[in-house]
Write an enzyme that holds these catalytic residues in place. Structure first.
Site, PDB file in Angstrom:
ATOM      1  N   ASP A 103       0.869  -1.184   0.000  1.00  0.00           N
ATOM      2  CA  ASP A 103       0.000   0.000   0.000  1.00  0.00           C
ATOM      3  C   ASP A 103       0.906   1.235   0.000  1.00  0.00           C
ATOM      4  O   ASP A 103       2.000   1.171  -0.537  1.00  0.00           O
ATOM      5  CB  ASP A 103      -0.964  -0.065   1.196  1.00  0.00           C
ATOM      6  CG  ASP A 103      -2.250   0.715   0.948  1.00  0.00           C
ATOM      7  OD1 ASP A 103      -2.169   1.839   0.415  1.00  0.00           O
ATOM      8  OD2 ASP A 103      -3.332   0.221   1.283  1.00  0.00           O
TER       9      ASP A 103
ATOM     10  N   HIS B 135       2.123   1.806  -3.233  1.00  0.00           N
ATOM     11  CA  HIS B 135       1.199   2.718  -3.905  1.00  0.00           C
ATOM     12  C   HIS B 135       1.738   4.138  -3.965  1.00  0.00           C
ATOM     13  O   HIS B 135       1.022   5.051  -4.330  1.00  0.00           O
ATOM     14  CB  HIS B 135      -0.172   2.687  -3.217  1.00  0.00           C
ATOM     15  CG  HIS B 135      -0.898   1.370  -3.420  1.00  0.00           C
ATOM     16  ND1 HIS B 135      -2.172   1.159  -2.982  1.00  0.00           N
ATOM     17  CD2 HIS B 135      -0.509   0.217  -4.012  1.00  0.00           C
ATOM     18  CE1 HIS B 135      -2.540  -0.079  -3.296  1.00  0.00           C
ATOM     19  NE2 HIS B 135      -1.544  -0.665  -3.915  1.00  0.00           N
TER      20      HIS B 135
END
Ligand SMILES: *[C@@H]1O[C@H](CO)[C@@H](O)[C@H](O)[C@H]1NC(C)=O
Ligand SMILES: *[C@@H]1O[C@H](CO)[C@@H](O)[C@H](O)[C@H]1NC(C)=O
Ligand SMILES: *[C@@H]1O[C@H](CO)[C@@H](O)[C@H](O)[C@H]1NC(C)=O
Length: 399
Positions: free
Chosen positions: A207, A230
């Site tokens: 993430d 991310h």
């Protein structure tokens, strides 16, 4: 050693004491709270060995938000060359989406920690299914001048290292490592924290490498390697009509590779407050899908209701953002009622790489500011200057 609990109780009584996790040992430690409430300052948690989390579902009960929880400490340091391993793979298979970031309630359940000789393999002696709430590996809450350095934090069930309500946070020479497809495994998560310095760290996760949430100010991040992951994110802010305040954030000298996003600001419709004074500088991207994003329509489901209120964005600066992208170089989607103001772009040079995706041109909506140099590709969609009805700040966006 009797156990972490007993050792902590002793260390806690002595200023500048050291609690040593010796090299060449593996310690299985259940969820535990290291409370500094009645402790002396400047305790050092020296991790040379390995600390592993239980993979037995029974230990986690109905689910806990934290595994190693450090609260109310003053001048506390985690250092060393050791490893903190959340052994999260047993949690990741469960694809059910749950994002505990917003239901941050304190779950202080009785804990029981055991010290064992090395169980060298991840045993699959699961006492059933893992609970839906996944723990953050290391959380600092309500602490002053916490430092984390040297260690590797890997395979957290959820976020690896979180600071909430902390002042004077220092993180450097830290490694975060978990697979790119491990769900919700943020690297470093900051909320309600000020005067934060993060540098020389290597963050690979599933993430955000670094996630900056409401209540953060004076955050300085530099010389960080991010990927997979991310990217680096401010937000999501303003969920459920909440007020969000973020200011004075500098992110510089970052290398991003194989990340979904580069530098991103995301807010929900209906929020209030503001993000003010952000600098993203010298960000090198390599095959990043969306290097530069502002999304004021953030929504985690198919449709979110349109609302006029928004978290105000002002003074967002991008300089020297260079490298390659695979989908869209720039995406600025600002609120119709509260456009983004003072967005500046300097030396942005982004080249497409034909990957498996369709390539898009830069996109801007209600985004005002300045192109200080020419950019590659040209970002003609940015509206130069101020919005026509030069909006006066209202109580709504005061922080
Ligand atoms: C912790 O576990 C041990 C061994 O299973 C048990 O004897 C002890 O009573 C437990 N302590 C607490 C506080 O639950
Ligand atoms: C902004 O944050 C930096 C640390 O990153 C700090 O040195 C500086 O004083 C802050 N500026 C203001 C105006 O608070
Ligand atoms: C919200 O607004 C956008 C842009 O004006 C529009 O495309 C979309 O259909 C609207 N969504 C809803 C749920 O009304």
């Amino acid at each position: 050693m009797q156990g972490f609990e007993a050792t902590w109780a002793e260390a806690c009584k002595v200023e500048s004491s050291t609690m040593l996790i010796p090299a060449d040992y593996v310690f299985l430690v259940g969820p535990i709270v290291f409370s500094g409430l009645y402790c002396k300052p400047k305790i050092i948690f020296q991790v040379e060995g390995t600390i592993i989390a239980p993979t037995n579902a029974n230990v986690w009960g109905k689910g806990l938000l934290q595994w190693l929880d450090f609260i109310k400490l003053v001048g506390f340091t985690i250092q060393g060359n050791g490893i903190i391993d959340g052994r999260g793979s047993v949690w990741w298979q469960d694809t059910q989406y749950n994002d505990p970031l917003d239901d941050e309630e304190k779950l202080l359940v009785p804990f029981n920690n055991t010290l064992e000789s090395p169980p060298m393999q991840i045993e699959s002696s699961m006492g059933g299914k893992m609970p839906g709430i996944k723990p953050t590996a290391i959380r600092f809450y309500g602490s002053i001048n916490p430092t984390v350095t040297g260690i590797t934090i890997q395979n957290s069930p959820q976020c690896h290292l979180k600071f909430d309500n902390c002042n004077g946070v220092l993180v450097h020479d830290v490694t975060v490592s978990s697979p790119g497809d491990s769900p919700n495994t943020d690297g470093i998560h900051l909320q309600n924290s000020r005067d934060v310095l993060i540098y020389k760290s290597n963050l690979a996760c599933g993430d955000d490498c670094i996630s900056i949430q409401t209540g953060c100010s004076n955050v300085y991040v530099h010389n960080v390697d991010c990927g997979p992951g991310h990217g680096i994110s401010i937000g999501g802010l303003g969920k459920d009509n909440t007020r969000a305040c973020v200011s004075n954030i500098t992110i510089r000298d970052v290398n991003m590779h194989n990340t979904m996003n580069g530098v991103r600001i995301k807010t929900w419709q209906g929020g209030s407050g503001s993000v003010q004074g952000v600098l993203f500088s010298n960000i090198q991207v390599s095959e990043v899908q969306f290097p530069i994003i502002i999304d004021q329509f953030y929504c985690d489901k198919r449709n979110c209701q349109n609302q006029t209120a928004a978290v105000a964005l002002t003074g967002i600066n991008y300089e020297s953002i260079k490298g390659t992208y695979t989908v869209k170089p720039v995406h600025f989607a600002c609120s119709d009622s509260l456009p983004c103001v003072d967005v500046s772009l300097t030396s942005v040079e982004l080249q497409p790489v034909q990957d498996k995706y369709h390539l898009y041109d830069p996109f801007c909506w209600e985004t005002y500011g300045e192109l200080k140099t020419t950019t590659v590709p040209p970002i003609d969609c940015l509206q130069i200057g101020k919005p026509p009805n030069n909006r006066i700040q209202t109580a709504h966006d005061l922080c």
